[in-house]
Design a protein around this motif. Structure first.
Motif, short mmCIF file in Angstrom:
data_model
loop_
_atom_site.label_atom_id
_atom_site.label_comp_id
_atom_site.label_asym_id
_atom_site.label_seq_id
_atom_site.Cartn_x
_atom_site.Cartn_y
_atom_site.Cartn_z
N LYS A 95 48.82 39.58 37.28
CA LYS A 95 49.88 39.41 38.26
C LYS A 95 51.05 40.33 37.94
N ILE A 96 51.75 40.74 38.98
CA ILE A 96 52.99 41.49 38.84
C ILE A 96 54.06 40.75 39.62
N ARG A 97 55.04 40.22 38.91
CA ARG A 97 56.14 39.43 39.51
C ARG A 97 55.58 38.27 40.35
N GLY A 98 54.55 37.64 39.79
CA GLY A 98 54.00 36.44 40.41
C GLY A 98 52.93 36.68 41.45
N ASN A 99 52.69 37.95 41.79
CA ASN A 99 51.70 38.26 42.81
C ASN A 99 50.47 38.92 42.18
N ARG A 100 49.29 38.51 42.65
CA ARG A 100 48.04 38.98 42.07
C ARG A 100 47.83 40.47 42.33
N HIS A 101 47.35 41.18 41.30
CA HIS A 101 46.89 42.56 41.49
C HIS A 101 45.40 42.60 41.17
N THR A 102 44.70 43.63 41.65
CA THR A 102 43.24 43.70 41.50
C THR A 102 42.80 44.86 40.63
N MET A 103 43.73 45.48 39.92
CA MET A 103 43.39 46.66 39.12
C MET A 103 42.31 46.37 38.09
N LEU A 104 42.36 45.21 37.48
CA LEU A 104 41.42 44.87 36.41
C LEU A 104 40.07 44.40 36.94
N ASP A 105 39.98 44.12 38.23
CA ASP A 105 38.74 43.64 38.83
C ASP A 105 37.99 44.71 39.62
N ASP A 106 38.55 45.90 39.72
CA ASP A 106 37.96 46.96 40.53
C ASP A 106 36.89 47.69 39.72
N THR A 107 35.64 47.59 40.14
CA THR A 107 34.55 48.27 39.43
C THR A 107 34.34 49.69 39.94
N ASP A 108 35.07 50.09 40.98
CA ASP A 108 34.95 51.45 41.52
C ASP A 108 35.94 52.41 40.87
N ILE A 109 37.14 51.92 40.61
CA ILE A 109 38.20 52.78 40.06
C ILE A 109 38.73 52.13 38.79
N ASN A 110 38.76 52.89 37.70
CA ASN A 110 39.24 52.37 36.43
C ASN A 110 40.69 51.90 36.56
N ALA A 111 41.01 50.81 35.88
CA ALA A 111 42.35 50.23 35.97
C ALA A 111 43.43 51.21 35.54
N GLN A 112 43.13 52.04 34.55
CA GLN A 112 44.14 52.99 34.08
C GLN A 112 44.43 54.04 35.13
#
Length: 371
Positions: free
Chosen positions: A308-325
């Motif tokens: 989460k960023i400021r209480g809101n969910r992000h999907t960077m860590l769940d994306d299998t198409d694009i690396n989170a970094q």
């Protein structure tokens, strides 16, 4: 008295050193005064990102022609720290750090940018990501601070380290020799190497003590962090390469560096505050006149592992198409570039233990105003 110069140069491809070549040939840059390179190449930023090695090989070949030393020697004398991945608005570029002599009578400011570099001894595969690695980094950082002539730790604003990682081949060789690497996974090894680098910087700057951590603390205890560490890892190095940037009263020139933490990927306030430390207003974007004063922007960032960023969910860590970094580099680069008005910014992911957890840090080098 020494004077630091920083040149920000663009590249058309990962082996394009044409701008530096022209500056050397015109006499604008003295090749023997080049002491370090920090840049962004357009690779994937992963284990198999060979754009970093390609650039380094081309750089050492260019400098070799002008300084009369073989490339094999220069690569052990001049840190070349490259971060792969120019997602979004980032533009491939590199910063050339030079040191020259200066007449003491030419001093205009109480202190100015100071640069120090150092190399550690090679890091064995079984030591990567462990205390031995941390201590090697700390020793090299202390050496670089000494080389810079920086007298107090609080005058250090940014420490860039390039650490080796463990490839499958290096891990296999270590195991065959009866050694046990921390991991045989190259990607995990890069993360552990970055963590060791951050701990090493923190140890050298007295931000932590030797008894404050053990091997299990790396990538685990995120209360341990250095707000001045920027760590990269790659297959193209076997030792830790260190570049220390700070301010010192014993240096001349017009450049100065400041740094601030970034609490998260939306911390535009951190960007504005570090610019204000250098008397550069951003309202909301830096003016063209003040943008011309900026020589270098250095950023570390990390996708928040809590999801989460400021209480809101992000999907960077769940994306299998694009690396989170790659996600976080593109996002933060857009934020920073929008303020400074230039895509030639060094935004590097993998900020484990580097600045606040889920955030990172920003450092800016700019010319000082007279008076």
């Amino acid at each position: 008295m020494k004077t630091a110069r920083v040149l920000r140069l663009s590249m058309a491809h990962p082996g394009d050193l044409s701008e530096l070549a022209r500056l050397i040939e015109s006499g604008t840059v003295i090749a023997s005064e080049v002491v370090a390179i920090i840049g962004k190449t357009e690779g994937n930023g992963g284990v198999n990102d060979f754009t970093r090695g390609y650039f380094t090989q081309t750089l050492m070949g260019l400098l070799s022609k002008h300084v009369g030393k073989p490339p094999e020697q220069l690569v052990r004398e001049i840190p070349c720290v490259l971060s792969g991945g120019t997602e979004g608005v980032m533009s491939p570029h590199y910063h050339v750090f030079c040191i020259s002599g200066a007449d003491a009578s030419a001093r205009h400011h109480r202190s100015a940018l100071a640069i120090g570099t150092a190399f550690s001894t090679p890091v064995a595969a079984e030591d990567v990501g462990r205390r031995a690695h941390v201590e090697r980094v700390a020793a090299a950082v202390r050496e670089a601070i000494k080389n810079a002539g920086i007298e107090r730790a609080d005058e250090v604003h940014f420490v860039q380290v390039k650490c080796p990682c463990v490839t499958v081949a290096r891990a296999s060789a270590a195991i065959a020799a009866g050694k046990t690497p921390l991991t045989s996974d190259p990607n995990k090894s890069m993360a552990f190497a970055r963590a060791a680098g951050a701990f090493g910087v923190a140890l050298a700057l007295d931000e932590i003590k030797s008894g404050d951590f053990d091997d299990a603390s790396l990538l685990s205890d995120f209360s341990i962090q250095s707000p001045r560490a920027s760590i990269s890892s790659g297959v193209e190095v076997e030792c830790n390469e260190v570049v220390v940037l700070g301010n010192s009263a014993s240096w001349g020139g017009d450049l100065r560096i400041a740094h601030r933490p970034m609490s998260d990927a939306l911390d535009i306030g951190g960007i504005v505050r570090v610019l204000a430390d250098l008397d550069i207003p951003a309202s909301p974007q830096v003016s063209a006149v003040d943008a011309a004063r900026i020589a270098c922007v250095l950023v570390k960032c990390e996708p928040d592992r809590r999801g989460k960023i400021r209480g809101n969910r992000h999907t960077m860590l769940d994306d299998t198409d694009i690396n989170a970094q790659r996600h976080i580099r593109g996002a933060v680069a857009g934020l920073v570039a929008g303020v400074v008005g230039d895509g030639r910014i060094f935004v590097s992911g993998g900020a484990e233990h580097q600045g606040p957890d889920g955030g990172g840090l920003i450092a800016v080098i700019a010319s000082q105003q007279q008076g």
